[in-house]
Design a protein around this motif. Structure first.
Motif, PDB file in Angstrom:
ATOM      1  N   ALA A 221       0.807  -1.221   0.000  1.00 30.98           N
ATOM      2  CA  ALA A 221       0.000   0.000   0.000  1.00 30.98           C
ATOM      3  C   ALA A 221       0.840   1.270   0.000  1.00 30.98           C
ATOM      4  CB  ALA A 221      -0.930   0.010   1.219  1.00 30.98           C
ATOM      5  N   GLY A 222       2.154   1.146   0.107  1.00 34.81           N
ATOM      6  CA  GLY A 222       2.992   2.342   0.188  1.00 34.81           C
ATOM      7  C   GLY A 222       3.989   2.410  -0.936  1.00 34.81           C
ATOM      8  N   PRO A 223       5.001   3.291  -0.795  1.00 36.67           N
ATOM      9  CA  PRO A 223       6.037   3.413  -1.821  1.00 36.67           C
ATOM     10  C   PRO A 223       6.756   2.087  -2.062  1.00 36.67           C
ATOM     11  CG  PRO A 223       6.123   5.259  -0.300  1.00 36.67           C
ATOM     12  CD  PRO A 223       5.161   4.275   0.280  1.00 36.67           C
ATOM     13  N   ALA A 224       7.363   1.964  -3.249  1.00 37.72           N
ATOM     14  CA  ALA A 224       8.023   0.717  -3.634  1.00 37.72           C
ATOM     15  C   ALA A 224       9.332   0.499  -2.884  1.00 37.72           C
ATOM     16  CB  ALA A 224       8.275   0.707  -5.140  1.00 37.72           C
ATOM     17  N   TYR A 225       9.888   1.574  -2.284  1.00 42.28           N
ATOM     18  CA  TYR A 225      11.164   1.467  -1.600  1.00 42.28           C
ATOM     19  C   TYR A 225      11.063   2.038  -0.185  1.00 42.28           C
ATOM     20  CZ  TYR A 225      13.093   0.931  -6.343  1.00 42.28           C
ATOM     21  OH  TYR A 225      13.359   0.517  -7.614  1.00 42.28           O
ATOM     22  N   THR A 226      11.924   1.529   0.685  1.00 37.87           N
ATOM     23  CA  THR A 226      12.180   2.169   1.968  1.00 37.87           C
ATOM     24  C   THR A 226      13.666   2.513   2.006  1.00 37.87           C
ATOM     25  OG1 THR A 226      12.647   0.091   3.104  1.00 37.87           O
ATOM     26  CG2 THR A 226      10.360   0.848   3.093  1.00 37.87           C
ATOM     27  N   ALA A 227      14.052   3.391   2.930  1.00 37.60           N
ATOM     28  CA  ALA A 227      15.449   3.804   2.993  1.00 37.60           C
ATOM     29  C   ALA A 227      15.867   4.069   4.425  1.00 37.60           C
ATOM     30  CB  ALA A 227      15.672   5.057   2.146  1.00 37.60           C
ATOM     31  N   ARG A 228      17.141   3.823   4.696  1.00 39.25           N
ATOM     32  CA  ARG A 228      17.747   4.184   5.971  1.00 39.25           C
ATOM     33  C   ARG A 228      18.834   5.214   5.682  1.00 39.25           C
ATOM     34  NH1 ARG A 228      22.290   2.407   8.068  1.00 39.25           N
ATOM     35  NH2 ARG A 228      22.322   0.500   6.808  1.00 39.25           N
ATOM     36  N   ILE A 229      18.769   6.334   6.369  1.00 39.32           N
ATOM     37  CA  ILE A 229      19.718   7.420   6.124  1.00 39.32           C
ATOM     38  C   ILE A 229      21.110   7.020   6.606  1.00 39.32           C
ATOM     39  CG2 ILE A 229      20.315   9.814   6.685  1.00 39.32           C
ATOM     40  CD1 ILE A 229      17.325  10.378   6.958  1.00 39.32           C
ATOM     41  N   VAL A 230      22.074   7.154   5.709  1.00 41.85           N
ATOM     42  CA  VAL A 230      23.470   6.895   6.046  1.00 41.85           C
ATOM     43  C   VAL A 230      24.150   8.187   6.484  1.00 41.85           C
ATOM     44  CG1 VAL A 230      25.702   6.093   5.159  1.00 41.85           C
ATOM     45  CG2 VAL A 230      23.583   4.979   4.422  1.00 41.85           C
ATOM     46  N   LYS A 231      23.825   9.287   5.772  1.00 46.86           N
ATOM     47  CA  LYS A 231      24.470  10.558   6.067  1.00 46.86           C
ATOM     48  C   LYS A 231      23.598  11.699   5.570  1.00 46.86           C
ATOM     49  CE  LYS A 231      28.794  13.101   5.192  1.00 46.86           C
ATOM     50  NZ  LYS A 231      30.093  13.074   4.466  1.00 46.86           N
ATOM     51  N   VAL A 232      23.475  12.759   6.348  1.00 51.53           N
ATOM     52  CA  VAL A 232      22.782  13.966   5.903  1.00 51.53           C
ATOM     53  C   VAL A 232      23.801  14.833   5.170  1.00 51.53           C
ATOM     54  CG1 VAL A 232      21.499  16.020   6.592  1.00 51.53           C
ATOM     55  CG2 VAL A 232      21.140  13.863   7.808  1.00 51.53           C
TER      56      VAL A 232
ATOM     57  N   ALA B 237       3.108   1.437  -7.148  1.00 52.93           N
ATOM     58  CA  ALA B 237       3.209   2.149  -5.869  1.00 52.93           C
ATOM     59  C   ALA B 237       2.891   3.627  -6.046  1.00 52.93           C
ATOM     60  CB  ALA B 237       4.611   1.979  -5.286  1.00 52.93           C
ATOM     61  N   GLU B 238       3.390   4.219  -7.143  1.00 54.79           N
ATOM     62  CA  GLU B 238       3.154   5.638  -7.389  1.00 54.79           C
ATOM     63  C   GLU B 238       1.666   5.925  -7.583  1.00 54.79           C
ATOM     64  OE1 GLU B 238       5.435   8.439  -7.774  1.00 54.79           O
ATOM     65  OE2 GLU B 238       6.486   7.017  -6.511  1.00 54.79           O
ATOM     66  N   ILE B 239       1.012   5.178  -8.461  1.00 58.87           N
ATOM     67  CA  ILE B 239      -0.384   5.499  -8.769  1.00 58.87           C
ATOM     68  C   ILE B 239      -1.311   5.164  -7.607  1.00 58.87           C
ATOM     69  CG2 ILE B 239      -0.072   5.352 -11.270  1.00 58.87           C
ATOM     70  CD1 ILE B 239      -1.140   2.569 -11.282  1.00 58.87           C
ATOM     71  N   SER B 240      -0.914   4.194  -6.765  1.00 57.22           N
ATOM     72  CA  SER B 240      -1.696   3.941  -5.552  1.00 57.22           C
ATOM     73  C   SER B 240      -1.605   5.134  -4.612  1.00 57.22           C
ATOM     74  CB  SER B 240      -1.192   2.676  -4.838  1.00 57.22           C
ATOM     75  OG  SER B 240      -1.409   1.517  -5.628  1.00 57.22           O
ATOM     76  N   THR B 241      -0.400   5.700  -4.501  1.00 57.61           N
ATOM     77  CA  THR B 241      -0.201   6.886  -3.662  1.00 57.61           C
ATOM     78  C   THR B 241      -0.985   8.067  -4.203  1.00 57.61           C
ATOM     79  OG1 THR B 241       2.007   6.134  -3.015  1.00 57.61           O
ATOM     80  CG2 THR B 241       1.525   8.482  -2.728  1.00 57.61           C
ATOM     81  N   PHE B 242      -0.949   8.266  -5.526  1.00 59.59           N
ATOM     82  CA  PHE B 242      -1.647   9.399  -6.135  1.00 59.59           C
ATOM     83  C   PHE B 242      -3.164   9.246  -6.005  1.00 59.59           C
ATOM     84  CE2 PHE B 242       2.208   9.782  -9.148  1.00 59.59           C
ATOM     85  CZ  PHE B 242       2.927  10.409  -8.150  1.00 59.59           C
ATOM     86  N   GLU B 243      -3.647   8.011  -6.029  1.00 60.27           N
ATOM     87  CA  GLU B 243      -5.080   7.783  -5.842  1.00 60.27           C
ATOM     88  C   GLU B 243      -5.507   8.223  -4.445  1.00 60.27           C
ATOM     89  OE1 GLU B 243      -8.179   4.121  -6.489  1.00 60.27           O
ATOM     90  OE2 GLU B 243      -6.396   3.727  -5.275  1.00 60.27           O
ATOM     91  N   ARG B 244      -4.714   7.864  -3.437  1.00 61.38           N
ATOM     92  CA  ARG B 244      -5.046   8.281  -2.073  1.00 61.38           C
ATOM     93  C   ARG B 244      -4.958   9.797  -1.928  1.00 61.38           C
ATOM     94  NH1 ARG B 244      -1.948   3.687  -1.111  1.00 61.38           N
ATOM     95  NH2 ARG B 244      -0.103   4.902  -0.515  1.00 61.38           N
ATOM     96  N   ARG B 245      -3.983  10.393  -2.607  1.00 65.07           N
ATOM     97  CA  ARG B 245      -3.863  11.850  -2.589  1.00 65.07           C
ATOM     98  C   ARG B 245      -5.116  12.501  -3.162  1.00 65.07           C
ATOM     99  NH1 ARG B 245       0.766  14.240  -6.392  1.00 65.07           N
ATOM    100  NH2 ARG B 245      -0.673  13.436  -7.975  1.00 65.07           N
TER     101      ARG B 245
END
Length: 766
Positions: A145-156, A618-626
């Motif tokens: 139901a969400g974005p296709a990727y997740t991420a963990r920040i390595v460095k700002v 994932a994108e169009i599912s997000t845009f539909e909810r938007r």
């Protein structure tokens, strides 16, 4: 060795099948070099040579591309990526996008940022915020139901954080400066000091930056940009457009491409212009993307059966992959419908002209011809790329009136040859639907009619006609046919999927139904007909609306996905959106897949698109909810504006939500929701009982429950935020015995304190 997700047998030391290899690369972007792949599958000697040949073949087909030393799917993110954190989702989670993304690769994929303050050996994980540029480790998401990727920040890398940005309406003060009125229900007023208003005029919708949060007085803000005046026509929907970041202005390149488009040719098309297909749409529809026809099946092998034809505008002919039109359509995902305007997915030149199935005009289409037995079972179907000419443009009301014995000058000649065969076919399809038993919720939708100045004229519930049901069922069957054809051809596609309710939601619903002496079966084989049995028992009872509400809230969110899990609500195993490519990008992808796999000419799906289906879904599912959130917010604001002149008036309402902090009350005559804070309910101490969806007094046992009819007084309306606040006038009623005993015994934790259950479950949608 990686484990397959199905029954595929993987032999250690042998080159894996293509689909297993592609899945491994997608799931392990950090282990996608030839060396890592060989290690994962135990390949040595000649098998490594075979792997090298297979990878080269996949590269040549466009299924893979090389980035540095790793192989990735085209359009996929590398294992470590620089992201710009651009927004938050509805749960407040940060969303980022790649800082660098090719213009011809469509919209950049969204990435959910997983923040953590868990300490590491050398310190804590870096924490990012809105506007930051970060170096992040990328992982495929397991959340459909969400974005296709997740991420963990390595460095700002760069902090350009602007957590203090906000939207609001500027109200000028006579001596300079002014105030910012919030457009969010939980927003607060902001003070703009003289000299910090820029060029803003009274009534302008502006973007501000909160400059100072002092201990006393209102927070200070400075106007950064002016969006437009809220006094102008269509201003209410414009607030939602900007608040939700909906693209609404087509770039010049897109307009030029649309204007340059010409009529479709007959290449790879069958000439169906003599078939009397007709469109049946809302009376105010400006585009017509579906047409229907039905006739008795002449085959002696199908006595009493029918042939149903559904023709859909051939948008794939005009909107080609990686074109400016295509990139903008994917960026929008779908058209957004407000009471006062439409923000279309495609320019009017395409949506309202070249692809609209206008009466008496040649138009290209993709058509599916379906054969049904007299029992409503499908006997077969075929797809065709055609040129058609609509025989008539009818409204739902026109078509229904003709069938009911009141034809007009247009529908009279169509009654016998066209309309009656359509209704005969609909009756046959209904037999199949009754046997299938999709979820049958009774949740009437209200329609808002506006005055010329954009304010609300009236709110009403339109009649649900057989004409609506006829078109709906024929579109469903066409969608099923599309999914079945593409599966048979082993063609990747985007399904419309709807998961069964989660076990937690099932149990919550089961507890609630038990308070009404209604029971929901237990076990893992829950089907839509089980819910229909509950809804049938509640029909005609005082709690009918309440039960429908709770069943709706128990449902999962319908989404788009390249992985098929079926559609629970419709009770279908194979389902894909095919029937609205003018307004939904998912349907356009399905059209391209059909064109490509069936060899129907130009405009088919490309290998790069196939490889990017996870991201696209994932994108169009997000845009539909938007879009849904923006549409809902606009209706709330319009209704609040409509009622703002009626403060201190009394209304009949119904309790539509119960939380620890108070009651949500709906005014059925307006479709408006307002809030009654728990602190205003009376002198008693009210306790929230989740199982009974009730607030009840600890001393008196009197309280309020979901679905209760109540009388309320409107005490506050904030039109720009779409917020209403009510005062409860109705006295609470005696709560059930189980609820009162809940207060006495309590649900206590180990410390002895009474536990308070959670808030109202989130509303799902099909």
């Amino acid at each position: 060795m990686p484990a397959p997700a199905d029954d595929t047998v993987i032999i250690h030391g042998a080159v894996p099948p293509r689909d297993i290899l592609m899945r491994f690369i997608a799931d392990n972007p950090d282990k996608a070099s030839k060396r890592e792949i060989s290690k994962a599958f135990g390949l040595k000697g000649e098998t490594r040579v075979e792997l090298k040949a297979l990878l080269r073949e996949l590269e040549e087909e466009g299924m893979l591309e090389k980035k540095r030393k790793s192989l990735v799917r085209p359009g996929a993110l590398p294992p470590v990526t620089v992201l710009d954190i651009t927004t938050r989702d509805k749960d407040g989670e940060l969303i980022g996008r790649p800082a660098e993304w090719p213009e011809d690769a469509g919209v950049a994929p969204a990435v959910a940022i997983r923040q953590s303050s868990v300490g590491k050996a050398k310190g804590k994980t870096p924490v990012g915020g809105l506007g930051d540029r970060v170096l992040a480790k990328i992982f495929p998401s397991k959340d459909r139901a969400g974005p296709a990727y997740t991420a963990r920040i390595v460095k700002v890398l760069d902090r350009k954080r602007n957590n203090n940005a906000a939207l609001g309406v500027f109200r000028a003060s006579p001596d300079g400066g002014g105030r910012i009125m919030p457009i969010e229900k939980r927003g607060e007023e902001l003070q703009v000091d003289a000299g910090h208003e820029g060029q803003a005029q009274d009534g302008d919708l502006v973007e501000v930056e909160i400059a100072r949060l002092g201990r006393f007085g209102l927070p200070r803000a400075q106007v950064k940009s002016i969006i437009g005046s809220v006094a102008t026509e269509k201003a209410i929907s414009m607030i939602a457009i900007h608040a939700h970041g909906i693209p609404y202005i087509f770039p010049d390149s897109v307009i030029r491409e649309a204007e340059a488009a010409g009529p479709a040719t007959m290449s790879h098309r069958e000439d169906w212009r003599s078939l009397p297909l007709i469109t049946i749409d809302p009376a105010d529809a400006k585009d017509h993307d579906d047409a229907v026809h039905a006739e008795p099946d002449p085959s002696p092998e199908n006595p009493g059966g029918v042939i149903v034809t559904v023709a859909i505008a051939d948008v794939s002919w005009y909107v080609r992959p990686k074109s400016a039109l295509d990139q903008e359509a994917l960026k929008r995902g779908n058209s957004v419908y407000f009471p006062d305007r439409v923000v279309p997915m495609l320019p009017e030149r395409i949506s309202n002209e070249l692809c609209s199935l206008k009466q008496g005009v040649d138009r290209p289409a993709l058509a599916v011809r379906m054969r049904f037995s007299k029992e409503g079972r499908k006997a077969g179907h075929t797809f065709h790329r055609i040129m058609m000419k609509s025989a008539a443009k009818l409204s739902y009301q026109q078509a229904q009136a003709a069938i009911d014995g009141n034809p007009d000058d247009q529908t009279g000649p169509l009654l016998e040859p066209i309309l009656k065969p359509l209704w005969d076919a609909y009756r046959i399809l209904t037999r199949g639907r009754d046997r299938r038993q999709p979820l049958e919720l009774n949740m009437p939708e209200r329609k808002i009619i506006l005055k010329p100045d954009g304010t609300v004229d009236r709110v009403f519930v339109p009649d649900r006609l057989d004409a609506h049901k006829l078109i709906e069922e024929m579109m469903i069957q066409a969608n099923v046919a599309a999914a079945e054809t593409l599966e048979i051809k082993r063609q990747p596609l985007v399904y419309r999927v709807h998961d069964a309710p989660s076990l937690a939601k099932q149990e919550s619903l089961r507890e609630f139904l038990a308070t009404l002496d209604l029971s929901l079966v237990k076990g893992g084989n829950l089907r839509s007909n089980h819910f229909n049995g509950i809804l049938s028992k509640a029909e005609g009872q005082p709690y009918e609306t309440m039960v429908n509400e709770m069943v709706l809230r128990s449902q999962s969110q319908a989404i788009y996905s390249p992985e098929n899990i079926g559609h629970f609500g419709l009770n279908l195993m194979k389902y894909a959106h095919f029937t609205s490519p003018i307004r939904r990008y998912a349907d356009l992808i399905v059209h391209r897949a059909l064109v490509g796999t069936l060899g129907l000419g130009e405009g088919g799906i490309t290998p790069a698109e196939e490889a990017a289906l996870n991201d696209i879904a994932a994108e169009i599912s997000t845009f539909e909810r938007r879009a849904m959130a923006a549409e809902r917010d606009t209706v709330d604001r319009l209704i609040a504006h409509h009622l703002s002149g009626r403060v201190n008036e009394e209304f009949d309402g119904r309790i539509s939500g119960v939380t620890k902090s108070g009651l949500f009350v709906t005014l059925p005559a307006y479709g408006a929701d307002g809030f009654v804070p728990i602190s205003t309910l009376g002198r008693d101490y009210f306790i929230y009982d989740e199982a009974h969806q009730a607030l009840s007094g600890e001393k008196t046992g009197l309280g309020y429950r979901l679905g209760d009819p109540v009388r309320v007084k409107l005490v506050e309306a904030v039109p720009l935020a779409g917020a209403l606040r009510f005062e409860m006038l109705s006295e609470g009623r005696k709560m059930p015995t189980a609820t009162r005993s809940f207060h006495k015994s309590g649900r206590r934790d180990r410390s002895g304190a009474r536990k308070m259950p959670g808030t109202r479950p989130a509303r799902g949608s099909r």
